[in-house]
Design a protein around this motif. Structure first.
Motif: not given
Lengths: 336, 334, 280
Positions: C104-105, C107-111
């Motif tokens: 999750v982290i 993924f959010i970081n990639d966003i």
């Protein structure tokens, strides 16, 4: 670990630097008077050592900054009504006046070659006159050979006192303009490219063939842009220069203007330039930082006493002595 | 005898005391470090939450005032009395159209370059070419804006666009898309072209990466049965990497949608939907960049709402992109 | 099926198009660099580094205050962002490698990595400028830090995952605690990669303009006060381009040349740094 020491060192350094730093006067707002403000600021820094950090971000933005108390003074080319001044606890006073000119970018056309009247200018900004060889422009300029290029209209994208004064003039001379666009600092233009600030309009006109824009006169002369003459309310063709600006400014009745609320548009008189603007300063009557506030007042006082020559060099019209006396007495309302 | 054993006992005790102390300090620093990394990782989540919350809080007054109307109103009149009328249609239109045109240009070019680099390029010049393309991604946005304003825009407006206008002047539909009424340095098309150059390296880089995940044995087999280079690319490489390519394209789209400075300089900041790509327009990010500093009240809130819309839009696009790339990674890993 | 010769022709034609695409793609870089050099070099005098930004309509002047402000804010921004990024990346690659929250982290970081930087500007305006009631260099540095974090998280995680597990196992077998294994062994093995990540982050924020527009504003004069607006190169260039003044235009080109040269050489350095270790 290494990074944390680095940060700590960075903050320590920054803190030590900021302590040793002398406070500048901070202001923000109108781009119209920016050339003269920055010239005054430079001269004032040499005599007093105090700098002026003036953010030339537009009249609308300037009012927002002073309301947010991020600056010591706000500058606006739109006189503010009593109600606004009272709600915010502001004192308003005029600093300098100047002329607005239309500038064009056409091959072989130099400053003063063309003449426009208010109605034609309004039609151009309404998108009704679309090409340079339109009959409306041609009849005014029978001797000029005009190309059949489209007119690229450049106007402001930000809230602007120049726009306010320009549209006030166009609304005064064209019923059509008054009805469909009206006067305001950020109107709904039916056509055109939006540029930020007087400088942005000048830069875009300089860059774009067949374009027209409106700017404070100094922006046109300093950058060699071709301004147009105007037909004024007396029906006379006038050139933009210090004497036609002064003629228009002389019609202003400052003595009876409460809070200096006065708009100089379409002034009467055969020698008067029709498109004028006055730029105002807004300051708190009860400033949160009295020291900064009086430093700013000291600067303005200096500018009134010593800045007239510099203003005229840039074709701004200094405030008459009687108005300056009025302003100085208004300053008594600002807490020290 | 006793003294010796006592001495060794003392030494043992001293050592074990020491060890306990050292171990204790190790445990402490170990815990601290592990806690710090965990906190930093959660900070990333907090950052996203903070961004979303601050945008929603800022946009709330505009949401309440305009509601759904915001999305379908073209008018943008922040100074209107007594209440401003503000609609997002023009900036949304400009954002989508400029990104669409940019993709239309950049995708074929990006894929073409990637095919060249992976299938044709001699090894010795592959790295310099890749570097040159990737450096395009390193050039700051404002430099693109400046270059577009001073160099590309005038070039297009003076030499290219008038002939396009002349060519289609009598063809219906096309003559309104390529209308000559406002051809100038600053237009939707000029901004799109700059955007295309800016996203080209993203498409190329990802395409090269995913193309190289194709097992050589597949390609060799295809070559072996007599396929031409194009047939190998078209029938083996592209089908095998479709998900990844689409992911890369989406990633570039996410960039294009949010690009700010370059576009602000050359799109012309006009809240009018004209239908002509040679006319000035605006995008969400350009509207924020040029108006935010001076906005107040509902106007500012509406700009933040525009920002929120942009964030949601790019979030969806980027999330889809990451999902697709993740699927590819999983397959490559399996 | 078409004849082999026709298929060959078809293939050659399309590959020719690919070659042309490459040529056109590469040419942009040189066109832009050419413009920067032609327009920037004439203004490249010593004064650029020793004098302050001039008022419009004057001759001369330099970019000293803007260069200083940019350096200072970049250093602070990276100084805040890089440690957080490295720690967070460490969590993803080490402690949290098998945790459920990690994907999750990541993924959010990639966003966040690709989120429009103007959004970061809006966020910092709301979170820092409004409460502090002032545009400030601090706000600008924080905005830059927010941009640095995801870049560093990503590279740190990638680089740490490249470190062979056998190294970690060997270190653990000696009885080293986990944090020592990471700090003394994994960091050391991935050092080049970590530095590359930080350099890339510096390059990324060095030219960022949008998040600075309404967080630091700019300043005509020298200011080292972190709580006040501070001059910085990108916003100064932004203001100078938007102005017809010839002297300002020259300074804008020269400033643009400086920024681009700095950012591109950082990019190249970072790449060679990373590449030399990769090849080992």
């Amino acid at each position: 670990m290494k990074f944390s020491t680095l940060i700590a060192a960075g903050f320590a350094l920054a803190a030590s630097v900021s302590v040793a730093f002398a406070e500048d006067i901070s202001g923000a707002g109108a781009t119209f008077p920016y050339p003269i403000y920055s010239k005054w600021a430079d001269a004032y820094k040499k005599v007093s050592g105090v700098g002026l950090n003036y953010q030339s971000i537009g009249s609308g933005a300037g009012r927002k900054q002073i309301q947010a108390k991020t600056v010591t003074f706000g500058a606006t080319d739109i006189p503010q009504k009593e109600e606004y001044l009272n709600t915010n606890g502001f004192v308003q006073f005029p600093m300098v006046m100047g002329g607005i000119v239309a500038i064009v970018n056409l091959e072989g056309v130099a400053g003063g070659d063309l003449v426009l009247d208010g109605d034609t200018l309004a039609k151009i900004y309404l998108g009704k006159v679309k090409t340079w060889d339109d009959a409306a422009i041609a009849t005014l300029n029978p001797k000029s050979k005009l190309p059949s290029l489209p007119i690229i209209v450049i106007r402001r994208s930000d809230g602007s006192g120049t726009t306010f004064n320009f549209t006030t003039y166009l609304s005064a001379v064209s019923a059509d303009f008054k009805k469909s666009v009206g006067a305001g600092e950020a109107v709904e233009w039916p056509v055109g490219i939006g540029a930020a600030g007087n400088a942005g309009v000048a830069a875009n006109v300089m860059q774009t063939k067949g374009s027209i824009g409106y700017v404070e006169y100094a922006y046109a002369t300093q950058n060699g842009l071709a301004w147009t003459d105007m037909v004024n309310s007396a029906g006379k063709r006038v050139k933009p220069n210090l004497s036609s600006f002064k003629a228009a400014a002389a019609k202003g009745d400052w003595a009876n203007a409460k809070n200096f609320y006065l708009i100089l548009a379409n002034s009467p008189g055969e020698a008067s330039w029709p498109m004028m603007a006055t730029t105002f300063i807004l300051m708190y009557a009860q400033p949160s930082d009295p020291a900064a506030s009086s430093a700013a007042l000291k600067y303005f006082d200096w500018a009134y006493s010593n800045g007239a020559k510099m203003a005229e060099d840039l074709d701004y019209v200094p405030m008459p002595d009687s108005v300056i006396a009025q302003v100085r007495s208004a300053w008594k309302g600002i807490a020290k | 005898m006793t003294t010796i054993s006592e001495n060794s006992k003392n030494l043992d005790m001293a050592l074990s005391n020491d060890r306990a102390r050292v171990l204790k300090s190790l445990v402490l620093s170990d815990t601290l470090f592990s806690f710090a990394t965990r906190a930093a990782a959660y900070a990333v989540l907090l950052l996203l939450a903070g961004i979303i919350i601050s945008l929603i809080v800022g946009a709330w007054p505009a949401m309440k005032a305009f509601g759904f109307e915001f999305l379908v109103t073209e008018r943008w009149a922040p100074q209107l009395e007594p209440e401003p009328v503000l609609g997002a249609l023009a900036p949304i239109y400009g954002t989508l159209v400029s990104s669409f045109i940019a993709m239309l240009i950049a995708v074929p070019f990006g894929l073409g370059i990637a095919i060249f680099l992976t299938e044709l390029c001699p090894h010795s010049i592959r790295r310099p070419i890749r570097l040159a393309i990737e450096l395009l991604a390193g050039i700051p946005s404002i430099i693109y804006g400046m270059w577009g304003f001073f160099v590309l825009g005038p070039f297009l407006a003076n030499y290219i666009e008038p002939s396009i206008v002349a060519a289609v002047v009598n063809i219906p539909v096309l003559n309104s898309i390529f209308s000559g009424e406002m051809v100038s340095n600053l237009s939707l098309f000029n901004a799109s072209l700059i955007l295309a150059i800016m996203i080209l390296p993203f498409i190329t880089a990802i395409a090269v990466d995913v193309f190289s995940t194709v097992p050589p044995v597949l390609k060799e087999a295809a070559y072996g049965i007599g396929c031409t280079t194009w047939e190998v690319v078209n029938n083996v490489v592209l089908p095998f990497t479709r998900v990844g390519v689409v992911g890369g394209v989406m990633l570039a789209l996410g960039r294009a949608l949010g690009e700010t400075m370059a576009v602000t300089f050359i799109i012309g900041n006009s809240f009018k939907i004209t239908g002509s790509i040679f006319a000035p327009s605006t995008t969400i990010s350009a509207a924020i960049a040029s108006e935010f500093a001076e906005s107040e009240g509902l106007h500012q809130s509406a700009l933040i709402l525009l920002g929120l819309l942009l964030f949601v839009l790019t979030f969806i696009v980027l999330a889809t992109a990451r999902f697709m790339l993740m699927r590819l990674e999983k397959r490559a890993g399996a | 099926m078409a004849s082999y010769a026709a298929r060959r022709r078809n293939s050659t034609f399309i590959m020719g198009l690919c070659l042309a695409a490459t040529g056109i793609g590469v040419v942009w870089l040189f066109l832009i660099l050419y413009s920067l050099l032609i327009n920037g070099i004439p203004g490249l005098t010593l004064a650029v580094f020793t004098e302050m930004t001039p008022p419009p309509g004057e001759h001369g002047g330099g970019l000293l205050n803007a260069i200083f402000g940019s350096l200072l804010m970049t250093i602070i921004g990276v100084g805040i962002g890089a440690p957080i990024g490295i720690l967070a990346g460490t969590y993803l690659a080490e402690y949290g490698r098998h945790s459920k929250i990690t994907p999750v982290i990541r993924f959010i970081n990639d966003i966040l990595l690709s989120a429009p930087s103007i959004i970061i500007g809006l966020f910092v305006y709301g979170a820092v400028v409004v409460p502090m009631r002032s545009f400030s260099a601090v706000a600008g540095s924080i905005a830059l830090a927010v941009i640095v974090i995801p870049v560093v998280v990503r590279t740190t995680e990638d680089m740490l995952l490249l470190v062979p597990n056998t190294l970690r196992e060997a270190a653990s077998a000696l009885g080293l605690p986990r944090s020592f294994v990471i700090r003394r062994v994994a960091y050391r093995a991935a050092r080049a990669g970590l530095i590359t990540g930080v350099l890339l982050a510096v390059a990324r924020v060095g030219g960022e303009t949008a998040p600075l527009l309404f967080t630091v504003l700019s300043n005509q004069f020298w200011s080292a006060n972190l709580l006040k607006p501070m001059a910085n190169l990108p916003v100064t260039i932004n203001n100078f381009i938007n102005n017809p003044d010839a002297n300002w235009k020259q300074l804008a080109w020269t400033g643009a040349l400086l920024i681009t040269a700095a950012v591109l050489s950082l990019n190249i350095t970072a790449r060679f740094f990373g590449a030399s270790k990769d090849g080992r």
